[in-house]
Design a protein around this motif. Structure first.
Motif, PDB file in Angstrom:
ATOM      1  N   ASP A   1       0.742  -1.282  -0.015  1.00  0.00           N
ATOM      2  CA  ASP A   1      -0.019   0.011   0.105  1.00  0.00           C
ATOM      3  C   ASP A   1       1.061   1.463  -0.114  1.00  0.00           C
ATOM      4  OD1 ASP A   1      -2.246  -1.473  -0.005  1.00  0.00           O
ATOM      5  OD2 ASP A   1      -2.165  -1.501   2.314  1.00  0.00           O
ATOM      6  N   GLU A   2       2.178   1.108  -0.322  1.00  0.00           N
ATOM      7  CA  GLU A   2       3.118   2.242  -0.295  1.00  0.00           C
ATOM      8  C   GLU A   2       2.564   3.500  -1.405  1.00  0.00           C
ATOM      9  OE1 GLU A   2       6.976   1.914  -2.036  1.00  0.00           O
ATOM     10  OE2 GLU A   2       6.306  -0.020  -2.859  1.00  0.00           O
ATOM     11  N   ASN A   3       1.760   3.044  -2.268  1.00  0.00           N
ATOM     12  CA  ASN A   3       1.524   3.860  -3.303  1.00  0.00           C
ATOM     13  C   ASN A   3       0.330   5.004  -2.837  1.00  0.00           C
ATOM     14  OD1 ASN A   3       3.119   2.950  -5.099  1.00  0.00           O
ATOM     15  ND2 ASN A   3       1.720   1.528  -6.110  1.00  0.00           N
ATOM     16  N   TYR A   4      -0.215   4.621  -1.860  1.00  0.00           N
ATOM     17  CA  TYR A   4      -1.190   5.517  -1.008  1.00  0.00           C
ATOM     18  C   TYR A   4      -0.556   6.311   0.088  1.00  0.00           C
ATOM     19  CZ  TYR A   4      -4.455   2.004  -2.909  1.00  0.00           C
ATOM     20  OH  TYR A   4      -5.293   1.121  -3.839  1.00  0.00           O
ATOM     21  N   VAL A   5       0.865   6.270   0.068  1.00  0.00           N
ATOM     22  CA  VAL A   5       1.576   7.287   0.998  1.00  0.00           C
ATOM     23  C   VAL A   5       2.216   8.414   0.104  1.00  0.00           C
ATOM     24  CG1 VAL A   5       3.299   7.770   2.637  1.00  0.00           C
ATOM     25  CG2 VAL A   5       1.740   5.475   2.590  1.00  0.00           C
ATOM     26  N   GLY A   6       1.596   9.498   0.327  1.00  0.00           N
ATOM     27  CA  GLY A   6       2.150  10.764  -0.710  1.00  0.00           C
ATOM     28  C   GLY A   6       1.372  10.985  -1.699  1.00  0.00           C
ATOM     29  N   LYS A   7       1.301  12.214  -2.181  1.00  0.00           N
ATOM     30  CA  LYS A   7       0.816  12.484  -3.482  1.00  0.00           C
ATOM     31  C   LYS A   7       1.684  13.413  -4.416  1.00  0.00           C
ATOM     32  CE  LYS A   7      -3.833  13.240  -1.132  1.00  0.00           C
ATOM     33  NZ  LYS A   7      -4.878  14.244  -0.755  1.00  0.00           N
ATOM     34  N   LEU A   8       1.200  13.526  -5.827  1.00  0.00           N
ATOM     35  CA  LEU A   8       1.892  14.063  -6.750  1.00  0.00           C
ATOM     36  C   LEU A   8       1.406  15.517  -6.623  1.00  0.00           C
ATOM     37  CD1 LEU A   8       1.744  11.881  -9.717  1.00  0.00           C
ATOM     38  CD2 LEU A   8       3.569  12.163  -8.172  1.00  0.00           C
ATOM     39  N   ALA A   9       2.427  16.339  -6.558  1.00  0.00           N
ATOM     40  CA  ALA A   9       2.188  18.014  -6.553  1.00  0.00           C
ATOM     41  C   ALA A   9       1.231  18.273  -7.550  1.00  0.00           C
ATOM     42  CB  ALA A   9       3.188  18.505  -6.321  1.00  0.00           C
TER      43      ALA A   9
ATOM     44  N   GLU B   1      -4.300  18.322   9.523  1.00  0.00           N
ATOM     45  CA  GLU B   1      -3.230  17.389   9.046  1.00  0.00           C
ATOM     46  C   GLU B   1      -1.832  17.746   9.146  1.00  0.00           C
ATOM     47  OE1 GLU B   1      -4.768  15.922   5.325  1.00  0.00           O
ATOM     48  OE2 GLU B   1      -6.323  14.904   6.229  1.00  0.00           O
ATOM     49  N   ILE B   2      -1.740  18.852   9.399  1.00  0.00           N
ATOM     50  CA  ILE B   2      -0.379  19.525   9.664  1.00  0.00           C
ATOM     51  C   ILE B   2       0.500  18.574  10.564  1.00  0.00           C
ATOM     52  CG2 ILE B   2       1.226  21.415  10.419  1.00  0.00           C
ATOM     53  CD1 ILE B   2      -0.649  23.193   9.248  1.00  0.00           C
ATOM     54  N   GLY B   3       1.705  18.337  10.152  1.00  0.00           N
ATOM     55  CA  GLY B   3       2.639  17.303  10.917  1.00  0.00           C
ATOM     56  C   GLY B   3       2.417  16.073  10.430  1.00  0.00           C
ATOM     57  N   GLN B   4       1.365  15.491   9.689  1.00  0.00           N
ATOM     58  CA  GLN B   4       1.183  14.243   9.444  1.00  0.00           C
ATOM     59  C   GLN B   4       1.631  13.652   8.197  1.00  0.00           C
ATOM     60  OE1 GLN B   4      -2.770  13.366   9.794  1.00  0.00           O
ATOM     61  NE2 GLN B   4      -3.284  14.238  11.755  1.00  0.00           N
ATOM     62  N   PHE B   5       1.560  12.698   7.750  1.00  0.00           N
ATOM     63  CA  PHE B   5       2.121  12.128   6.389  1.00  0.00           C
ATOM     64  C   PHE B   5       0.917  12.474   5.454  1.00  0.00           C
ATOM     65  CE2 PHE B   5       5.560  10.047   8.160  1.00  0.00           C
ATOM     66  CZ  PHE B   5       6.386   9.886   7.288  1.00  0.00           C
ATOM     67  N   ILE B   6       1.018  12.704   4.352  1.00  0.00           N
ATOM     68  CA  ILE B   6       0.176  12.938   3.310  1.00  0.00           C
ATOM     69  C   ILE B   6      -0.480  11.653   2.761  1.00  0.00           C
ATOM     70  CG2 ILE B   6      -0.859  13.942   1.059  1.00  0.00           C
ATOM     71  CD1 ILE B   6       1.565  16.184   1.760  1.00  0.00           C
ATOM     72  N   VAL B   7      -1.460  11.308   2.700  1.00  0.00           N
ATOM     73  CA  VAL B   7      -1.982   9.817   2.380  1.00  0.00           C
ATOM     74  C   VAL B   7      -3.082  10.112   1.135  1.00  0.00           C
ATOM     75  CG1 VAL B   7      -1.571   8.528   4.347  1.00  0.00           C
ATOM     76  CG2 VAL B   7      -3.903   9.599   3.911  1.00  0.00           C
ATOM     77  N   ALA B   8      -3.403   9.187   0.219  1.00  0.00           N
ATOM     78  CA  ALA B   8      -4.196   9.354  -0.847  1.00  0.00           C
ATOM     79  C   ALA B   8      -5.706   9.489  -0.175  1.00  0.00           C
ATOM     80  CB  ALA B   8      -4.173   8.082  -1.820  1.00  0.00           C
TER      81      ALA B   8
END
Length: 532
Positions: free
Chosen positions: A78-86, A111-118
């Motif tokens: 599920d790593e592709n769900y961690v982070g987003k394309l700008a 959500e500031i300070g957290q990881f961005i998820v899809a």
């Protein structure tokens, strides 16, 4: 910041699954992420529900400063769900929610300070992706339940708290043992039972033929008993670690297992060498050569213990050129054993074949095929492992192979070793005629140029008078009980393979009542000139 998680995803497999269930997390690049395989409760059973528990150390700061650490827990697939394309055209992902990414609408202010998820991770991901911002002034433990078997990772990043420390525990339902090693528990238990069965059969034959035991069979008895003890202690080590964790006692047991392993390797090399030299079957003693072989085995054992202790006391990332000083002596003694064993086996087989000792030569020929087969199996696994290890740079290498890596690195070699020990024990098993077989030479099976007819002719010559006539008894060639010589091609003798070769001195001395006694035979009458 944009590339750090990608780098960690590549580096993480190098530090995974082989260490204790509790792992350290801090701001160092190599320690920001920890991963381990996890089994669901249905896979291996257990008393508790499996979970991942992360605890951060409290940081005392003055004023209103509240240092934050970003944390995310996810299953590897599920790593592709961690982070987003700008942007849709961007090639790099944004992973941390900060003011800039809030303005880019990649996350919101809460959500500031957290990881961005899809946005769709709750519906599409294989497992739950959990992210949170840890307040180091009052950190709370994060408990992540495991519902499905998989390879899970805990990633951290110092958002405003640059110095932080945490401990993450990967707790499986069955106990404290890491998931990548739990299969070793039944494996070594099965090996201990198998060696015990081999030992039971060997002990039965040993006691049954205890008055006819060869010296080499005593060595085989010792190695079988040693293997039973070693496998039991190895199984006990994993069982203890599974119940009590990686404490001081477990570390002592680990050192003991390593020493026993070094002893097994040394004694096995010693036993195989003296067997290939023909000790006990071809030669009753090796003389001074035995002292040299024992010295080589003792040296190999010492170098093996040094290597085992050194391997346990250093980490993979701290290995340097000085480690070669530990490896090279062990490699040198092993090479001497290897070359000496093959040369000895070749000389022994040649000697037996030259002396027409076909039965003994067959034993050593079978041993040669056993060694050759083991080498071919090892080479085959080496080729397979080479293709597998070629993928090691792939971030998906460990997540795909974490369940089977233990067998590739350790398990299959133990199976090959067990087969070899069992095969040698079968060939050299105690029998009722051990010493007779070992100390006797097989009668030649191809009597070159010898014919019974020639023996018949010699008797006829003895039956003639000095003047060329017959003896007074009047017994001529026609009355000889021996068959006449054949003028045609000689019929080949039937093979004696499978018949008892050394059973002499018993039935051969007995005569049937229907046969003529040699003492009263006509030939004796003619030679002595007396009538009974």
């Amino acid at each position: 910041m944009k590339r750090w998680l990608q780098a960690l995803l590549v580096l993480a497999p190098c530090f995974l699954a082989v260490r204790a269930n509790e792992m350290q997390l801090d701001q160092k690049k190599e320690n920001r992420q920890r991963c381990s395989g996890m089994y669901s409760r249905n896979s291996w059973g257990g008393d508790v529900d499996p979970f991942i528990l992360a605890k951060f150390e409290k940081v005392d700061v003055e004023g209103d400063v509240d240092p934050l650490v970003s944390m995310v827990i996810f299953e590897w697939r599920d790593e592709n769900y961690v982070g987003k394309l700008a942007t849709p055209d961007s090639k790099e992902r944004e992973y941390i929610c900060d003011d800039e990414n809030v303005r880019a609408q990649l996350c919101n202010e809460t959500e500031i300070g957290q990881f961005i998820v899809a946005d769709n991770h709750t519906d599409s991901s294989r497992t739950v992706v959990t992210t949170s911002a840890i307040h180091l002034k009052d950190p709370k433990a994060i408990n992540y339940p495991i519902k499905k078997t998989g390879f899970y990772c805990v990633g951290t990043y110092g958002y405003s708290g640059k110095d932080y420390k945490a401990v993450v525990e990967f707790r499986n339902a069955y106990g404290e043992l890491p998931a990548a090693q739990i299969a070793k528990l039944p494996f070594y238990g099965g090996l201990a039972i198998t060696y015990a069965v081999i030992g039971a059969f060997w002990a039965f034959l040993y006691v049954q033929n205890r008055h006819d035991i060869l010296a080499v069979q005593n060595y085989i008895t010792f190695i079988i008993g040693f293997l039973i003890v070693e496998m039991l202690i190895t199984w006990g080590f994993y069982e203890y670690q599974n119940k009590h964790g990686n404490n001081a006692v477990a570390k002592v047991l680990l050192v003991l297992v390593s020493v026993l392993n070094a002893g097994r390797n040394s004694f096995s090399s010693f036993l195989l060498l003296i067997v290939c030299m023909g000790y006990g079957v071809v030669k009753p003693s090796l003389g001074k050569t035995m002292l040299i072989v024992r010295g080589l085995a003792a040296t190999h054992f010492v170098f093996g213990v040094i290597y085992a202790v050194t391997s346990l006391s250093i980490t993979p990332d701290s290995v340097g050129p000085l480690f070669l000083l530990v490896v090279l002596p062990l490699l040198g003694t092993f090479t001497i054993f290897y070359v000496w064993t093959l040369n000895s086996l070749g000389r022994t087989m040649k000697d037996l074949i030259d002396r027409k000792q076909h039965v003994k030569a067959l034993m050593y020929r079978r041993l040669w095929w056993c060694i050759l087969g083991s080498i071919m199996v090892i080479f085959g696994f080496f080729v397979i492992n080479s293709f597998t290890l070629a993928e090691r740079g792939d971030p998906d290498y460990v997540p795909k192979h974490w369940k089977s890596r233990w067998f590739i690195l350790d398990g299959w070699m133990n199976l090959v070793y067990m087969f070899d020990v069992g095969f040698i024990a079968y060939l050299w098993r105690p029998t009722a005629n051990n010493r007779r077989f070992a100390m006797s030479d097989e009668l030649a099976q191809d009597d070159e140029g010898f014919e019974i007819a020639s023996f018949n002719g010699s008797l006829d010559e003895e039956g003639r008078s000095p003047t060329g006539g017959r003896t007074p008894t009047g017994i001529g060639r026609e009355s000889s009980p021996l068959p006449k010589a054949q003028n045609g091609p000689r019929e080949p003798r039937e093979s004696l393979d499978g018949e008892t070769i050394f059973a002499v001195g018993e039935d051969a001395d007995k005569w049937s009542d229907d046969d003529e006694s040699p003492r009263n035979s006509g030939e004796r009458k003619r030679l002595t000139g007396k009538d009974t």
